[in-house]
Scaffold this active site. Structure first.
Site, PDB file in Angstrom:
ATOM      1  N   ASN A  64      48.656  16.545  17.211  1.00  0.00           N
ATOM      2  CA  ASN A  64      49.591  15.432  17.308  1.00  0.00           C
ATOM      3  C   ASN A  64      48.886  14.190  17.870  1.00  0.00           C
ATOM      4  OD1 ASN A  64      52.104  13.935  17.678  1.00  0.00           O
ATOM      5  ND2 ASN A  64      53.129  15.904  17.625  1.00  0.00           N
ATOM      6  N   HIS A  95      34.786  18.516  39.182  1.00  0.00           N
ATOM      7  CA  HIS A  95      33.903  18.054  40.248  1.00  0.00           C
ATOM      8  C   HIS A  95      34.105  18.902  41.492  1.00  0.00           C
ATOM      9  CE1 HIS A  95      32.611  14.546  38.020  1.00  0.00           C
ATOM     10  NE2 HIS A  95      33.869  14.433  37.623  1.00  0.00           N
ATOM     11  N   ALA A 122      53.486  19.539  24.458  1.00  0.00           N
ATOM     12  CA  ALA A 122      53.185  18.152  24.823  1.00  0.00           C
ATOM     13  C   ALA A 122      52.757  18.020  26.276  1.00  0.00           C
ATOM     14  CB  ALA A 122      54.413  17.282  24.573  1.00  0.00           C
ATOM     15  N   ALA A 140      55.126  22.775  27.513  1.00  0.00           N
ATOM     16  CA  ALA A 140      54.881  21.346  27.721  1.00  0.00           C
ATOM     17  C   ALA A 140      54.653  21.072  29.200  1.00  0.00           C
ATOM     18  CB  ALA A 140      56.060  20.532  27.201  1.00  0.00           C
ATOM     19  N   LYS A 163      56.500  34.931  30.186  1.00  0.00           N
ATOM     20  CA  LYS A 163      56.928  36.153  29.498  1.00  0.00           C
ATOM     21  C   LYS A 163      55.922  36.544  28.438  1.00  0.00           C
ATOM     22  CE  LYS A 163      60.049  35.285  25.808  1.00  0.00           C
ATOM     23  NZ  LYS A 163      61.408  35.169  25.339  1.00  0.00           N
TER      24      LYS A 163
END
Length: 168
Positions: A64, A95, A122, A140, A163
């Site tokens: 996307n 780091h 997302a 997301a 799950k």
């Protein structure tokens, strides 16, 4: 120079179906190893400049918009038929927590592997050294700091198993 030119072209093509079909070709010409037909809506951010060769994308994968790859010294390998949501980040470098007066903070780079049939939602962040197993789902906004077993749904910060899904 070649990477710059083709990344600029791919990242600035209009979001129309005709141009969406062309984008993987331009990303491939920039140096990304694309293993077959896939869909990349872009734009992609790849840091640092000159490191597109550290990215491999499998056939049937969908990427996307606004996905970021931080790949200065280690690779990101994405398998086949992977779904990657908008604003996902792949960060192969971390780091040290310890600051050295003479050298600043040291860094460590490790590859990221995303196996086949994975779905990354997302805004997820995938950190260095992680392997996401076959058929796993990353919710997301999750921050993935450990390996994910196959056919597992994870979510949260840091990502935890929510799950088991399907059959392993």
């Amino acid at each position: 120079m070649r990477e710059h030119l083709f990344m600029i072209i791919a990242n600035n093509l209009p979001r129309l179906a005709f141009f969406d079909r062309m984008k993987p070709t331009f990303y491939r010409l920039a140096g990304i190893n694309i293993k077959g037909k896939c869909t990349i809506w872009g734009p992609l951010t790849i840091r640092p400049i000159g490191c597109v060769k550290n990215i491999e994308i499998g056939a049937g994968t969908f990427i996307n918009t606004e996905v970021r790859f931080g790949v200065p010294a280690a690779r990101v390998v994405i398998g086949k038929n992977v779904l990657i949501g908008p604003r996902v980040m792949f960060e192969t470098v971390n780091h040290s927590l310890i600051y050295d007066e003479n050298n600043g903070r040291s860094s460590c780079a490790e590859a990221i592997t995303v196996e086949d049939n994975v779905w990354i939602g997302a805004g997820a962040i995938i950190t260095q050294g992680v392997t996401i197993g076959l058929g796993a789902v990353v919710a997301a906004g999750a921050v993935v700091i450990n390996d994910i077993r196959p056919s597992t749904l994870v979510g949260g910060v840091p990502a935890k198993v929510l799950k088991k899904i399907g059959n392993e």
